[in-house]
Design a protein around this motif. Structure first.
Motif, PDB file in Angstrom:
ATOM      1  N   SER A  12       2.158  28.340  45.411  1.00  0.00           N
ATOM      2  CA  SER A  12       1.850  26.995  45.475  1.00  0.00           C
ATOM      3  C   SER A  12       0.731  26.489  46.164  1.00  0.00           C
ATOM      4  O   SER A  12       0.546  27.325  47.375  1.00  0.00           O
ATOM      5  N   LYS A  13      -0.437  25.879  45.830  1.00  0.00           N
ATOM      6  CA  LYS A  13      -1.523  25.587  46.487  1.00  0.00           C
ATOM      7  C   LYS A  13      -1.133  24.071  46.914  1.00  0.00           C
ATOM      8  O   LYS A  13      -2.454  23.410  47.246  1.00  0.00           O
ATOM      9  N   GLU A  14      -0.419  23.383  46.459  1.00  0.00           N
ATOM     10  CA  GLU A  14      -0.399  21.932  46.836  1.00  0.00           C
ATOM     11  C   GLU A  14       0.337  21.598  48.106  1.00  0.00           C
ATOM     12  O   GLU A  14       1.351  22.306  48.508  1.00  0.00           O
ATOM     13  N   ALA A  15      -0.171  21.031  48.909  1.00  0.00           N
ATOM     14  CA  ALA A  15      -0.063  20.620  50.447  1.00  0.00           C
ATOM     15  C   ALA A  15       1.549  20.215  50.406  1.00  0.00           C
ATOM     16  O   ALA A  15       2.434  20.367  51.169  1.00  0.00           O
ATOM     17  N   GLU A  16       1.961  19.165  49.393  1.00  0.00           N
ATOM     18  CA  GLU A  16       2.923  18.366  49.457  1.00  0.00           C
ATOM     19  C   GLU A  16       4.300  19.248  49.337  1.00  0.00           C
ATOM     20  O   GLU A  16       5.141  19.009  49.893  1.00  0.00           O
ATOM     21  N   ILE A  17       4.071  20.275  48.176  1.00  0.00           N
ATOM     22  CA  ILE A  17       4.955  21.090  48.012  1.00  0.00           C
ATOM     23  C   ILE A  17       5.140  22.125  49.143  1.00  0.00           C
ATOM     24  O   ILE A  17       6.515  22.344  49.495  1.00  0.00           O
ATOM     25  N   VAL A  18       4.248  22.413  49.601  1.00  0.00           N
ATOM     26  CA  VAL A  18       4.541  23.260  50.951  1.00  0.00           C
ATOM     27  C   VAL A  18       5.334  22.655  51.800  1.00  0.00           C
ATOM     28  O   VAL A  18       5.952  23.354  52.698  1.00  0.00           O
ATOM     29  N   GLN A  19       4.728  21.591  52.481  1.00  0.00           N
ATOM     30  CA  GLN A  19       5.514  20.604  53.274  1.00  0.00           C
ATOM     31  C   GLN A  19       7.026  20.255  52.955  1.00  0.00           C
ATOM     32  O   GLN A  19       7.677  20.605  53.934  1.00  0.00           O
ATOM     33  N   GLU A  20       7.426  20.361  51.717  1.00  0.00           N
ATOM     34  CA  GLU A  20       8.556  20.195  51.062  1.00  0.00           C
ATOM     35  C   GLU A  20       9.438  21.386  51.662  1.00  0.00           C
ATOM     36  O   GLU A  20      10.463  21.167  52.021  1.00  0.00           O
ATOM     37  N   PHE A  21       8.948  22.503  51.443  1.00  0.00           N
ATOM     38  CA  PHE A  21       9.687  23.682  51.767  1.00  0.00           C
ATOM     39  C   PHE A  21       9.832  24.061  53.220  1.00  0.00           C
ATOM     40  O   PHE A  21      10.933  24.334  53.914  1.00  0.00           O
ATOM     41  N   PHE A  22       8.763  23.796  53.962  1.00  0.00           N
ATOM     42  CA  PHE A  22       8.614  24.067  55.373  1.00  0.00           C
ATOM     43  C   PHE A  22       8.994  22.903  56.295  1.00  0.00           C
ATOM     44  O   PHE A  22       9.378  23.382  57.636  1.00  0.00           O
ATOM     45  N   LYS A  23       9.406  21.851  55.930  1.00  0.00           N
ATOM     46  CA  LYS A  23       9.613  20.666  56.683  1.00  0.00           C
ATOM     47  C   LYS A  23      10.837  19.883  56.300  1.00  0.00           C
ATOM     48  O   LYS A  23      11.708  20.026  56.821  1.00  0.00           O
ATOM     49  N   LYS A  24      10.963  19.329  55.095  1.00  0.00           N
ATOM     50  CA  LYS A  24      11.802  18.421  54.696  1.00  0.00           C
ATOM     51  C   LYS A  24      13.145  19.612  54.295  1.00  0.00           C
ATOM     52  O   LYS A  24      14.165  18.996  54.610  1.00  0.00           O
ATOM     53  N   GLN A  25      12.749  20.701  53.742  1.00  0.00           N
ATOM     54  CA  GLN A  25      14.097  21.419  53.189  1.00  0.00           C
ATOM     55  C   GLN A  25      13.909  22.783  53.822  1.00  0.00           C
ATOM     56  O   GLN A  25      14.380  23.875  53.577  1.00  0.00           O
ATOM     57  N   ASP A  26      13.597  22.849  55.126  1.00  0.00           N
ATOM     58  CA  ASP A  26      13.345  23.972  55.826  1.00  0.00           C
ATOM     59  C   ASP A  26      14.791  24.609  56.281  1.00  0.00           C
ATOM     60  O   ASP A  26      14.954  25.771  56.063  1.00  0.00           O
ATOM     61  N   VAL A  27      15.807  23.738  56.478  1.00  0.00           N
ATOM     62  CA  VAL A  27      17.059  24.384  56.585  1.00  0.00           C
ATOM     63  C   VAL A  27      17.659  25.165  55.427  1.00  0.00           C
ATOM     64  O   VAL A  27      18.427  26.200  55.446  1.00  0.00           O
ATOM     65  N   THR A  28      17.320  24.577  54.139  1.00  0.00           N
ATOM     66  CA  THR A  28      17.968  25.197  52.864  1.00  0.00           C
ATOM     67  C   THR A  28      17.102  26.472  52.634  1.00  0.00           C
ATOM     68  O   THR A  28      17.600  27.444  52.172  1.00  0.00           O
TER      69      THR A  28
END
Length: 237
Positions: A12-28
């Motif tokens: 993905s090149k979308e910053a929001e999706i990347v942040q979702e993976f690495f920040k909000k859903q990091d534990v998962t």
């Protein structure tokens, strides 16, 4: 990502999706399997690199993010990295002048090892280096051991699935890990133990490298935030 036996790669090149993976859903999404290899490498899941998602990993992640890998610290260590670039160029130049064959893989490994040791321990040699600027025996062992550990860390090992077979060590992975981490500990532990003692006794107060940064972190009660074992585990990887 893995779902059962299927593995998927998400690009993905979308910053929001990347942040979702690495920040909000990091534990998962940052969960790591616990294997015999990671047990030895992380000193029992004490470091951030291969530890599963638990409180210890959250603790070490907070330390690394706030004290080690932030922009200020990278700039602070810039001079040390530049100096090793100069030493690297000088070493390659000396090799060329002497007519020696330059093994790119070996040279790059040595350079990476020197940079890491300079930033972590404020030194590039554990013993005596070579006159031409090359690594000595201890340095070669120190830089080769992590690659040995990486080669078997997540390799298929039967007793990762059947712990009762661990004593047999059928494919020899545990013995390989033991020998590799023993070499790393032999190089790192004396330096760390001496520095821990100096900081605890008040003989050292100025942060000169990453080891000193880790030792200088205090908890809310003013006591060392990291134990010696946690620091050794982080330095090993």
């Amino acid at each position: 990502m893995a779902y059962g036996a299927e593995h998927f790669r998400v690009v993905s090149k979308e910053a929001e999706i990347v942040q979702e993976f690495f920040k909000k859903q990091d534990v998962t999404y940052m969960w790591r399997p616990f294997t015999v290899g990671t047990e030895y490498t992380s000193h029992g899941s004490l470091s951030i690199v291969v530890a599963p998602s638990n409180d210890q990993r959250k603790k070490m992640r907070r330390v690394v993010a706030s004290e080690v890998s932030n922009p200020y610290r990278l700039c602070w260590l810039l001079e040390k990295r530049f100096k090793e670039v100069d030493n690297f160029v000088c070493f390659v130049h000396n090799q060329c002048i002497s007519g020696a064959v330059v093994d790119v893989r070996v040279v790059v490994r040595q350079y990476c090892g020197k940079v890491i040791r300079k930033m972590m321990f404020k030194k590039i040699y554990f013993g005596e280096g070579k006159k031409d600027g090359g690594a000595g025996v201890k340095e070669e062992e120190d830089i080769n051991s992590p690659f040995t550990m990486l080669s078997v860390m997540y390799a298929f090992c039967l007793f990762d699935y059947m712990p009762s077979l661990r004593r047999s060590d059928l494919n020899g992975h545990e013995q390989i890990m033991k020998e590799a981490i023993k070499i790393v500990n032999k190089c790192h532990d004396p330096i760390i133990d001496e520095r821990v003692r100096a900081w605890r006794e008040g003989k050292k107060k100025e942060a000169e490298d990453l080891l000193a940064i880790l030792l200088s972190i205090k908890d809310s009660k003013g006591k060392p935030f990291l134990s010696a074992e946690e620091i050794k585990a982080q330095a090993a990887v």
